[in-house]
Design a protein around this motif. Sequence first.
Motif, PDB file in Angstrom:
ATOM      1  N   THR A 270       0.827  -1.200   0.000  1.00 16.63           N
ATOM      2  CA  THR A 270       0.000   0.000   0.000  1.00 16.63           C
ATOM      3  C   THR A 270       0.864   1.255   0.000  1.00 16.63           C
ATOM      4  O   THR A 270       0.559   2.241  -0.689  1.00 16.63           O
ATOM      5  CB  THR A 270      -0.933  -0.002   1.231  1.00 16.63           C
ATOM      6  OG1 THR A 270      -1.742  -1.179   1.198  1.00 16.63           O
ATOM      7  CG2 THR A 270      -1.830   1.221   1.233  1.00 16.63           C
TER       8      THR A 270
ATOM      9  N   CYS B   1       2.215   1.681  -3.439  1.00 14.00           N
ATOM     10  CA  CYS B   1       1.119   2.155  -4.277  1.00 14.00           C
ATOM     11  C   CYS B   1       0.980   3.674  -4.175  1.00 14.00           C
ATOM     12  O   CYS B   1       0.823   4.363  -5.190  1.00 14.00           O
ATOM     13  CB  CYS B   1      -0.172   1.461  -3.862  1.00 14.00           C
ATOM     14  SG  CYS B   1      -1.668   2.131  -4.594  1.00 14.00           S
ATOM     15  N   ARG B   2       1.039   4.205  -2.961  1.00 12.32           N
ATOM     16  CA  ARG B   2       0.937   5.661  -2.785  1.00 12.32           C
ATOM     17  C   ARG B   2       2.117   6.383  -3.425  1.00 12.32           C
ATOM     18  O   ARG B   2       1.982   7.484  -3.961  1.00 12.32           O
ATOM     19  CB  ARG B   2       0.873   5.996  -1.285  1.00 12.32           C
ATOM     20  CG  ARG B   2      -0.441   5.601  -0.616  1.00 12.32           C
ATOM     21  CD  ARG B   2      -0.580   6.286   0.734  1.00 12.32           C
ATOM     22  NE  ARG B   2       0.473   5.858   1.649  1.00 12.32           N
ATOM     23  CZ  ARG B   2       0.329   4.879   2.537  1.00 12.32           C
ATOM     24  NH1 ARG B   2      -0.818   4.212   2.604  1.00 12.32           N
ATOM     25  NH2 ARG B   2       1.326   4.549   3.340  1.00 12.32           N
TER      26      ARG B   2
END
Length: 314
Positions: A271, A274-275
């Motif tokens: 995650t 992903c950011r």
Amino acid sequence: MKKPIRAVILALLLVLPSCAPAREEARFTVVCTTYPIYLLASTLSEGVEGVEVERLDTGSTSCLHDYTLSMADMKKIERADVIAINGAGLEEFLEDALAASDAKVIDCSQGVVLLESLSHHHDEDEEDEHGHDHGHWDPHYWMDPSRAAVMLENLAEGLSLWDGGCARAYQANLERAMPEIEALLPLVAGNLYLYPDGAVMSWVSPHRLITFHDGFQYFAEVYGFELLAAIEEEAGSEASAHEIVEITRLVNRYDIPVIFTEVNGSAATATAICRETGCQVRALNMIMDGEETGVEGYVRAMEENLRTIWEAFQ
């Protein structure tokens, strides 16, 4: 003085035979160490009278390296006639229990062509930075349907041997289940055409995969994917700073649109990447746990993995 009516009724109940049907005891019990083995063994035992197939609670964890047998597991092992294991070094937690058991053992890895563990670059017997000793061989071979077919054959052979009176039934179930597994194999090598649930999926060039579980090597090999990185990550044991930098670099270099976690694993680092990069995060299934029985459960999980990858790269 007469006894109260309730006391009389209670006395009668104590001497009369019970009307409830007694639980039928299995004449032959098979204990499977993992969910994939359970799916295959339950298919082979379908319709075979008196056979009970159970599994250990190994699906409760995403990594078996630190698994400890529960009391329920020990009771299952104690009453087992056959214990079906994955082999290839996956069940180190079972060594003492197997040594103390009189049950016959079916090693599903017999005859399977194994790949080296992705952690083979570490010195021999050295643990990786997450504290796992993965051994020399990669034990996740069930993620390749052709190797799962060998598992199925090994199970059928062992069950036919140790429960010889039902050998024909086991072999009949083997012949029924084998085409379902073989249907998962690519129809055209390198130019992949797959038909899960009637849908057509195709790609000409291989997709590059980054996974947050080290168990997708066999899956990538059989379906023609290039596995750029595979990081073993669990909750509380996230990837190192070096690994995060390396994965971010790979995502940017190859313009990778998606990275993959494992359904029961941690998604913390994925995650964060992903950011940082704008890529997607999708989950793939290592088929370590579920509610289904039979080969259909294996087939559906594999088809869903393929569909997830196909949709992510569209």
